[in-house]
Design an enzyme around this catalytic site. Structure first.
Site, PDB file in Angstrom:
ATOM      1  N   ASP A   1      65.209  27.673  48.604  1.00  0.00           N
ATOM      2  CA  ASP A   1      64.466  26.511  49.049  1.00  0.00           C
ATOM      3  C   ASP A   1      64.430  25.553  47.857  1.00  0.00           C
ATOM      4  OD1 ASP A   1      62.441  25.073  50.658  1.00  0.00           O
ATOM      5  OD2 ASP A   1      61.126  25.689  49.024  1.00  0.00           O
TER       6      ASP A   1
ATOM      7  N   ASP B   1      62.109  22.257  47.255  1.00  0.00           N
ATOM      8  CA  ASP B   1      60.784  21.828  46.798  1.00  0.00           C
ATOM      9  C   ASP B   1      59.886  23.050  46.589  1.00  0.00           C
ATOM     10  OD1 ASP B   1      58.347  20.450  46.396  1.00  0.00           O
ATOM     11  OD2 ASP B   1      57.975  20.398  48.549  1.00  0.00           O
TER      12      ASP B   1
ATOM     13  N   GLY C   1      56.853  22.905  52.888  1.00  0.00           N
ATOM     14  CA  GLY C   1      57.967  23.530  53.604  1.00  0.00           C
ATOM     15  C   GLY C   1      58.183  23.070  55.034  1.00  0.00           C
TER      16      GLY C   1
ATOM     17  N   SER D   1      64.198  19.295  53.525  1.00  0.00           N
ATOM     18  CA  SER D   1      64.215  17.880  53.136  1.00  0.00           C
ATOM     19  C   SER D   1      65.520  17.176  53.452  1.00  0.00           C
ATOM     20  CB  SER D   1      63.931  17.755  51.638  1.00  0.00           C
ATOM     21  OG  SER D   1      64.004  16.386  51.266  1.00  0.00           O
ATOM     22  N   LYS D   2      65.373  15.976  54.028  1.00  0.00           N
ATOM     23  CA  LYS D   2      66.548  15.126  54.260  1.00  0.00           C
ATOM     24  C   LYS D   2      66.941  14.417  52.968  1.00  0.00           C
ATOM     25  CE  LYS D   2      65.816  14.518  59.140  1.00  0.00           C
ATOM     26  NZ  LYS D   2      65.213  13.813  60.221  1.00  0.00           N
TER      27      LYS D   2
ATOM     28  N   ASP E   1      58.793  29.186  48.734  1.00  0.00           N
ATOM     29  CA  ASP E   1      57.409  29.035  48.267  1.00  0.00           C
ATOM     30  C   ASP E   1      56.442  28.773  49.416  1.00  0.00           C
ATOM     31  OD1 ASP E   1      58.436  26.410  48.776  1.00  0.00           O
ATOM     32  OD2 ASP E   1      56.690  25.611  47.723  1.00  0.00           O
TER      33      ASP E   1
END
Ligand code: B16
Ligand code: MG
Length: 229
Positions: free
Chosen positions: A8, A10, A46, A116-117, A170
């Site tokens: 992941d 972020d 998330g 995320s884009k 996360d």
């Protein structure tokens, strides 16, 4: 034996969560919402941009049309993109780069699996693209975590069956997504002890036994919350 690790973005490789928070706060101010807190922001960890907007709008007494919501999400993203300009390779979270280098030296394939884009732009800014074999992000998917789509796309791009991939996450939604995709998981971040990951560590720099994680036989019945610090 694990053959691919899907990270992941972020909260695992880079801390963009504070920037998301600032951007949502700016939008909240415009909407007259003055009680949007860090705790509310934790619930946005998330999940997709539109799902995050719904968390913010729980604090509003007004009802908004789908069109208004699209505009609000776009405005938040404009604020966020402006804030992303502050990201540099120094913004990486502890152990991020070292972990990618180590895993690749062991022949493990690496990917990002992010809601995320903005993931491609973030990865470019923090200089991680050369250490990743594949990127799967919000631009590749139609369903958000806890749906496993983003991780399944990452596994497919890596050319690996899902069962030989480990997900580092996360967020609760991300760990659920890994489970739904029949992947083992490593939970990190502020909530690492509560997420129910197969393995857990405060951050990537705190993982001491990658060898054990990688060589663990594949089984969906592995014990949960195995400490690897
Ligand atoms: P964007 P991850 C997630 O990234 C963030 O944790 C979450 O807060 C955000 O809403 C989501 O990306 C969508 O991001 O608005 O940039 O498309 O943790 O999946 O890497
Ligand atoms: Mg995350």
């Amino acid at each position: 034996m694990i053959q691919g690790v899907i990270f992941d973005l972020d909260g695992v490789l880079v801390s963009t969560d504070e920037l998301h928070y600032q951007a949502w706060k700016m939008l909240a101010g415009e909407l007259g919402i003055h009680n949007f807190t860090k705790k509310d922001n934790e619930r946005q960890r998330g999940i997709s941009r539109m799902a995050s907007l719904e968390v913010l709008l729980e604090k509003s007494t007004r009802k908004f049309s789908a069109e208004e919501k699209e505009e609000m999400a776009e405005q938040k993203n404009n604020y966020y993109k402006e804030l992303l300009k502050s990201l540099t390779p120094d913004s990486l979270l502890p152990g991020a780069k070292e972990t990618l280098v180590y895993l690749r030296s062991k022949g493990i394939r690496t990917a990002v699996g992010s809601a995320s884009k903005n993931a491609p732009e973030i990865l470019k800014r923090i200089g991680l693209l050369p250490l990743l074999d594949q990127v799967s992000c919000g631009l590749d998917t139609t369903k958000s975590k806890p749906d496993p789509e983003v991780f399944l796309v990452a596994a497919r791009k890596l050319g690996l069956p899902a069962q030989v991939c480990l997900v580092a996450e996360d967020s609760a939604a991300g760990i659920q997504a890994a489970k739904a995709g029949h992947m083992t998981s490593l939970a990190v971040g502020p909530l690492y002890q509560q997420l129910g990951g197969t393995w857990q560590a405060r951050d990537l720099s705190a993982v001491e036994n990658w060898e054990a994680i990688i060589s663990c036989p594949i089984s969906w019945k592995m014990p949960e919350k195995t400490n690897c610090m």
